[in-house]
Design an enzyme around this catalytic site. Structure first.
Site, PDB file in Angstrom:
ATOM      1  N   ASP A  90     -23.498 -18.705 -40.431  1.00 54.60           N
ATOM      2  CA  ASP A  90     -23.992 -19.627 -39.408  1.00 54.60           C
ATOM      3  C   ASP A  90     -24.925 -20.678 -40.023  1.00 54.60           C
ATOM      4  O   ASP A  90     -25.628 -21.379 -39.290  1.00 54.60           O
ATOM      5  CB  ASP A  90     -24.718 -18.865 -38.289  1.00 54.60           C
ATOM      6  CG  ASP A  90     -25.924 -18.091 -38.790  1.00 54.60           C
ATOM      7  OD1 ASP A  90     -25.956 -17.731 -39.984  1.00 54.60           O
ATOM      8  OD2 ASP A  90     -26.844 -17.822 -37.991  1.00 54.60           O
ATOM      9  N   GLU A 150     -16.617  -3.924 -47.558  1.00 51.50           N
ATOM     10  CA  GLU A 150     -17.483  -4.790 -46.750  1.00 51.50           C
ATOM     11  C   GLU A 150     -18.827  -4.908 -47.454  1.00 51.50           C
ATOM     12  O   GLU A 150     -19.428  -3.898 -47.811  1.00 51.50           O
ATOM     13  CB  GLU A 150     -17.667  -4.193 -45.359  1.00 51.50           C
ATOM     14  CG  GLU A 150     -18.624  -4.976 -44.476  1.00 51.50           C
ATOM     15  CD  GLU A 150     -18.891  -4.271 -43.153  1.00 51.50           C
ATOM     16  OE1 GLU A 150     -18.908  -4.956 -42.122  1.00 51.50           O
ATOM     17  OE2 GLU A 150     -19.082  -3.032 -43.166  1.00 51.50           O
ATOM     18  N   ASP A 191     -26.345  -1.633 -55.001  1.00 51.16           N
ATOM     19  CA  ASP A 191     -26.134  -3.083 -55.068  1.00 51.16           C
ATOM     20  C   ASP A 191     -24.649  -3.432 -55.141  1.00 51.16           C
ATOM     21  O   ASP A 191     -23.906  -2.870 -55.956  1.00 51.16           O
ATOM     22  CB  ASP A 191     -26.863  -3.628 -56.299  1.00 51.16           C
ATOM     23  CG  ASP A 191     -26.578  -5.089 -56.554  1.00 51.16           C
ATOM     24  OD1 ASP A 191     -27.109  -5.931 -55.823  1.00 51.16           O
ATOM     25  OD2 ASP A 191     -25.805  -5.373 -57.496  1.00 51.16           O
ATOM     26  N   ASP A 218     -27.024 -12.916 -46.321  1.00 54.19           N
ATOM     27  CA  ASP A 218     -28.340 -13.553 -46.334  1.00 54.19           C
ATOM     28  C   ASP A 218     -28.199 -14.981 -46.858  1.00 54.19           C
ATOM     29  O   ASP A 218     -27.711 -15.191 -47.971  1.00 54.19           O
ATOM     30  CB  ASP A 218     -29.283 -12.759 -47.234  1.00 54.19           C
ATOM     31  CG  ASP A 218     -30.749 -13.133 -47.033  1.00 54.19           C
ATOM     32  OD1 ASP A 218     -31.028 -14.333 -46.806  1.00 54.19           O
ATOM     33  OD2 ASP A 218     -31.600 -12.234 -47.105  1.00 54.19           O
TER      34      ASP A 218
END
Length: 247
Positions: free
Chosen positions: A193, A82, A134, A157
């Site tokens: 979104d 994930e 990272d 993001d």
């Protein structure tokens, strides 16, 4: 299943924020995330104190010769990765429903990791390990080709300003990297979104020869997280995508 081999000379490349020029200055890097605050709430601190030693892989551990995910999970099992687990709302529920899988959650925001620890503990999901290194560097250096059964990227993001689009995770070079790390038939599930990011995801992933898929119905198993609730409150369209490695 896991990459336990160091790079040439026995040393992996420097991790992000550790790369220096020849005269000792830090290299300016384009990364897919920004550092956020590190202060814990009392509840987060309690969860960190209780579970971090068992379930959090320290950043410095990945630099050690012979580093092995198998050692940290304590078993061999198919791996789910994930990227950006946030506060663990999806992590806890999805991992608890998949006890036969190892779930590696890559999240750089430490308070989010701390809160996630409490959530996975409450869910009984002791098959999760957290790492704040990272994600791109981890995919490149700690995971071999064909080692990931499934990858989740929910509400990454959006870097919505045009000048920041280069920092988005879903770009051609990273899409190819993810595709090579998936097992044949392995699935990359995504959700966003932001409409323009959804369009970019489709454009980038459709162009990757190792992947096939597209926009899908909302994945019913994925819990509605705070990021999704924020998007819905702002009347944004939630887009789910799923792409499978074809070869």
């Amino acid at each position: 299943m896991n990459d336990e081999q160091d790079h040439a000379g026995g040393v992996r490349p420097a991790r992000p924020h550790h790369k220096l020029t020849e005269d000792g200055r830090r290299v300016r890097e384009v990364l897919t995330y920004a550092r956020r605050g590190s202060r814990f709430s009392p509840k987060q601190q309690a969860a960190w104190d209780e579970y971090a030693d068992r379930w959090v892989v320290p950043d410095e551990a990945v630099d050690e010769p012979g580093f092995s995910w198998t050692t940290w999970f304590g078993r061999e099992a198919p791996l789910i990765v994930e990227i950006g687990g946030g506060v663990g709302e999806a992590t806890a529920a999805l991992a608890a429903a998949r006890p036969s899988y190892n779930v590696l959650s890559l999240e750089v925001w430490r308070p989010g990791v701390a809160e996630s620890l409490g959530r996975v503990a409450d869910a009984g999901a002791d098959n999760v390990r957290f790492c704040s290194v990272d994600a791109v560097w981890t995919l490149e250096n700690l995971l071999v080709e064909g080692s990931i059964s499934e990858l989740w990227t929910f509400f990454p993001d959006p870097w919505h300003k045009t000048r920041h689009h280069k920092r988005r995770l879903v770009v051609p070079e990273y899409a190819r990297l993810v595709a090579t790390r998936l097992v044949p038939g392995g699935l990359w599930r995504l959700a966003t979104d932001w409409a323009d990011y959804a369009e970019q995801m489709v454009e980038v992933l459709d162009a990757e020869p190792l992947l096939e898929g597209g926009v899908v119905e909302r994945w019913a198993e994925r819990p509605v997280t705070k990021f999704e609730r924020k998007g819905i409150a702002k009347e944004r369209t939630i887009t789910d995508l799923a792409y499978r490695r074809v070869t």
